[in-house]
Design a protein around this motif. Sequence first.
Motif, PDB file in Angstrom:
ATOM      1  N   GLN A  75       0.825  -1.201   0.000  1.00 31.92           N
ATOM      2  CA  GLN A  75       0.000   0.000   0.000  1.00 31.92           C
ATOM      3  C   GLN A  75       0.862   1.255   0.000  1.00 31.92           C
ATOM      4  OE1 GLN A  75      -2.650  -0.363   3.340  1.00 31.92           O
ATOM      5  NE2 GLN A  75      -3.845  -1.995   2.385  1.00 31.92           N
ATOM      6  N   GLN A  76       1.904   1.260   0.832  1.00 29.63           N
ATOM      7  CA  GLN A  76       2.814   2.406   0.888  1.00 29.63           C
ATOM      8  C   GLN A  76       3.523   2.602  -0.445  1.00 29.63           C
ATOM      9  OE1 GLN A  76       5.363   1.402   4.164  1.00 29.63           O
ATOM     10  NE2 GLN A  76       3.983   2.291   5.685  1.00 29.63           N
ATOM     11  N   LEU A  77       3.983   1.497  -1.019  1.00 25.79           N
ATOM     12  CA  LEU A  77       4.688   1.582  -2.296  1.00 25.79           C
ATOM     13  C   LEU A  77       3.754   2.073  -3.396  1.00 25.79           C
ATOM     14  CD1 LEU A  77       7.290   1.238  -3.842  1.00 25.79           C
ATOM     15  CD2 LEU A  77       6.774  -1.209  -4.069  1.00 25.79           C
ATOM     16  N   CYS A  78       2.520   1.579  -3.412  1.00 22.21           N
ATOM     17  CA  CYS A  78       1.533   2.056  -4.394  1.00 22.21           C
ATOM     18  C   CYS A  78       1.324   3.559  -4.262  1.00 22.21           C
ATOM     19  CB  CYS A  78       0.195   1.347  -4.213  1.00 22.21           C
ATOM     20  SG  CYS A  78       0.073  -0.225  -5.055  1.00 22.21           S
ATOM     21  N   GLN A  79       1.179   4.026  -3.040  1.00 29.56           N
ATOM     22  CA  GLN A  79       0.984   5.457  -2.824  1.00 29.56           C
ATOM     23  C   GLN A  79       2.179   6.259  -3.329  1.00 29.56           C
ATOM     24  OE1 GLN A  79       0.155   5.660   1.376  1.00 29.56           O
ATOM     25  NE2 GLN A  79      -1.952   4.948   1.128  1.00 29.56           N
ATOM     26  N   GLU A  80       3.390   5.794  -3.046  1.00 27.40           N
ATOM     27  CA  GLU A  80       4.587   6.488  -3.508  1.00 27.40           C
ATOM     28  C   GLU A  80       4.679   6.491  -5.031  1.00 27.40           C
ATOM     29  OE1 GLU A  80       6.903   8.415  -1.971  1.00 27.40           O
ATOM     30  OE2 GLU A  80       5.482   8.225  -0.332  1.00 27.40           O
ATOM     31  N   LEU A  81       4.388   5.351  -5.642  1.00 28.96           N
ATOM     32  CA  LEU A  81       4.426   5.270  -7.102  1.00 28.96           C
ATOM     33  C   LEU A  81       3.408   6.215  -7.735  1.00 28.96           C
ATOM     34  CD1 LEU A  81       4.825   1.420  -7.612  1.00 28.96           C
ATOM     35  CD2 LEU A  81       6.568   3.176  -8.005  1.00 28.96           C
ATOM     36  N   MET A  82       2.226   6.302  -7.138  1.00 32.95           N
ATOM     37  CA  MET A  82       1.202   7.204  -7.675  1.00 32.95           C
ATOM     38  C   MET A  82       1.602   8.663  -7.518  1.00 32.95           C
ATOM     39  SD  MET A  82      -2.463   5.354  -6.937  1.00 32.95           S
ATOM     40  CE  MET A  82      -2.195   4.761  -5.280  1.00 32.95           C
ATOM     41  N   LYS A  83       2.272   9.000  -6.402  1.00 30.00           N
ATOM     42  CA  LYS A  83       2.763  10.367  -6.212  1.00 30.00           C
ATOM     43  C   LYS A  83       3.822  10.708  -7.255  1.00 30.00           C
ATOM     44  CE  LYS A  83       2.047  10.508  -1.225  1.00 30.00           C
ATOM     45  NZ  LYS A  83       2.749  10.519   0.080  1.00 30.00           N
ATOM     46  N   ILE A  84       4.734   9.783  -7.500  1.00 27.24           N
ATOM     47  CA  ILE A  84       5.788  10.007  -8.497  1.00 27.24           C
ATOM     48  C   ILE A  84       5.173  10.137  -9.882  1.00 27.24           C
ATOM     49  CG2 ILE A  84       7.824   9.019  -9.606  1.00 27.24           C
ATOM     50  CD1 ILE A  84       8.394   7.643  -6.847  1.00 27.24           C
ATOM     51  N   GLU A  85       4.195   9.284 -10.163  1.00 25.07           N
ATOM     52  CA  GLU A  85       3.491   9.329 -11.448  1.00 25.07           C
ATOM     53  C   GLU A  85       2.853  10.712 -11.652  1.00 25.07           C
ATOM     54  OE1 GLU A  85      -0.257   6.978 -13.521  1.00 25.07           O
ATOM     55  OE2 GLU A  85       0.803   6.018 -11.863  1.00 25.07           O
ATOM     56  N   MET A  86       2.211  11.216 -10.618  1.00 24.89           N
ATOM     57  CA  MET A  86       1.552  12.518 -10.711  1.00 24.89           C
ATOM     58  C   MET A  86       2.583  13.637 -10.913  1.00 24.89           C
ATOM     59  SD  MET A  86      -1.226  14.296  -8.122  1.00 24.89           S
ATOM     60  CE  MET A  86      -0.154  14.092  -6.707  1.00 24.89           C
ATOM     61  N   ARG A  87       3.706  13.561 -10.205  1.00 22.80           N
ATOM     62  CA  ARG A  87       4.741  14.596 -10.363  1.00 22.80           C
ATOM     63  C   ARG A  87       5.334  14.569 -11.766  1.00 22.80           C
ATOM     64  NH1 ARG A  87       6.230  13.068  -4.874  1.00 22.80           N
ATOM     65  NH2 ARG A  87       7.907  11.815  -5.725  1.00 22.80           N
ATOM     66  N   CYS A  88       5.514  13.393 -12.333  1.00 24.50           N
ATOM     67  CA  CYS A  88       6.005  13.295 -13.714  1.00 24.50           C
ATOM     68  C   CYS A  88       5.018  13.932 -14.684  1.00 24.50           C
ATOM     69  CB  CYS A  88       6.251  11.838 -14.097  1.00 24.50           C
ATOM     70  SG  CYS A  88       7.708  11.096 -13.375  1.00 24.50           S
ATOM     71  N   GLU A  89       3.735  13.634 -14.495  1.00 28.10           N
ATOM     72  CA  GLU A  89       2.704  14.237 -15.347  1.00 28.10           C
ATOM     73  C   GLU A  89       2.724  15.755 -15.218  1.00 28.10           C
ATOM     74  OE1 GLU A  89       0.619  13.217 -17.627  1.00 28.10           O
ATOM     75  OE2 GLU A  89       0.698  11.057 -17.414  1.00 28.10           O
ATOM     76  N   GLU A  90       2.817  16.240 -13.970  1.00 29.06           N
ATOM     77  CA  GLU A  90       2.832  17.687 -13.741  1.00 29.06           C
ATOM     78  C   GLU A  90       4.067  18.339 -14.361  1.00 29.06           C
ATOM     79  OE1 GLU A  90       2.534  17.902  -9.482  1.00 29.06           O
ATOM     80  OE2 GLU A  90       0.365  17.628  -9.511  1.00 29.06           O
ATOM     81  N   ALA A  91       5.186  17.635 -14.398  1.00 28.55           N
ATOM     82  CA  ALA A  91       6.420  18.186 -14.946  1.00 28.55           C
ATOM     83  C   ALA A  91       6.315  18.431 -16.454  1.00 28.55           C
ATOM     84  CB  ALA A  91       7.593  17.255 -14.653  1.00 28.55           C
ATOM     85  N   THR A  92       5.429  17.709 -17.113  1.00 26.94           N
ATOM     86  CA  THR A  92       5.320  17.886 -18.564  1.00 26.94           C
ATOM     87  C   THR A  92       4.730  19.238 -18.940  1.00 26.94           C
ATOM     88  OG1 THR A  92       3.129  16.838 -18.716  1.00 26.94           O
ATOM     89  CG2 THR A  92       5.059  15.399 -18.957  1.00 26.94           C
ATOM     90  N   VAL A  93       3.918  19.824 -18.067  1.00 27.37           N
ATOM     91  CA  VAL A  93       3.244  21.080 -18.402  1.00 27.37           C
ATOM     92  C   VAL A  93       4.229  22.229 -18.592  1.00 27.37           C
ATOM     93  CG1 VAL A  93       1.540  22.786 -17.644  1.00 27.37           C
ATOM     94  CG2 VAL A  93       1.077  20.347 -17.350  1.00 27.37           C
ATOM     95  N   PRO A  94       5.105  22.531 -17.628  1.00 30.62           N
ATOM     96  CA  PRO A  94       6.040  23.639 -17.862  1.00 30.62           C
ATOM     97  C   PRO A  94       7.022  23.351 -19.001  1.00 30.62           C
ATOM     98  CG  PRO A  94       6.506  22.591 -15.751  1.00 30.62           C
ATOM     99  CD  PRO A  94       5.240  21.995 -16.272  1.00 30.62           C
ATOM    100  N   ILE A  95       7.380  22.077 -19.161  1.00 35.65           N
ATOM    101  CA  ILE A  95       8.282  21.745 -20.276  1.00 35.65           C
ATOM    102  C   ILE A  95       7.589  22.042 -21.596  1.00 35.65           C
ATOM    103  CG2 ILE A  95       9.524  19.878 -21.438  1.00 35.65           C
ATOM    104  CD1 ILE A  95       9.857  18.574 -18.648  1.00 35.65           C
ATOM    105  N   TRP A  96       6.320  21.663 -21.708  1.00 34.97           N
ATOM    106  CA  TRP A  96       5.553  21.931 -22.921  1.00 34.97           C
ATOM    107  C   TRP A  96       5.433  23.434 -23.167  1.00 34.97           C
ATOM    108  CZ3 TRP A  96       4.039  20.836 -27.483  1.00 34.97           C
ATOM    109  CH2 TRP A  96       2.959  21.467 -28.060  1.00 34.97           C
TER     110      TRP A  96
END
Length: 86
Positions: free
Chosen positions: A8-29
């Motif tokens: 459960q902890q690992l899933c939560q961390e992976l989802m947080k990282i996934e969200m941060r990666c998605e968010e990082a694409t916006v300023p790069i774009w």
Amino acid sequence: MGMNQLNQQLCQELMKIEMRCEEATVPIWLVARGLPGRQALALMDAIALLHQNVDSLHLLTEKLESGKLVAKGSVARVVFRGPEMG
């Protein structure tokens, strides 16, 4: 069968990282839109890499949720069950 606490902890961390990666694409774009050809393409390649990582993180999360991937001892150390991810 529910997930253990480490999964459960690992899933939560992976989802947080996934969200941060998605968010990082916006300023790069936003930066890429104003650049000339090669520079814009280089940033678009970076966005593509982020999206590949998001896909990999999502796959890992699905494997944890299904029980095909199990965290043991620590969230930092993971034991993989099943065929190699491709």
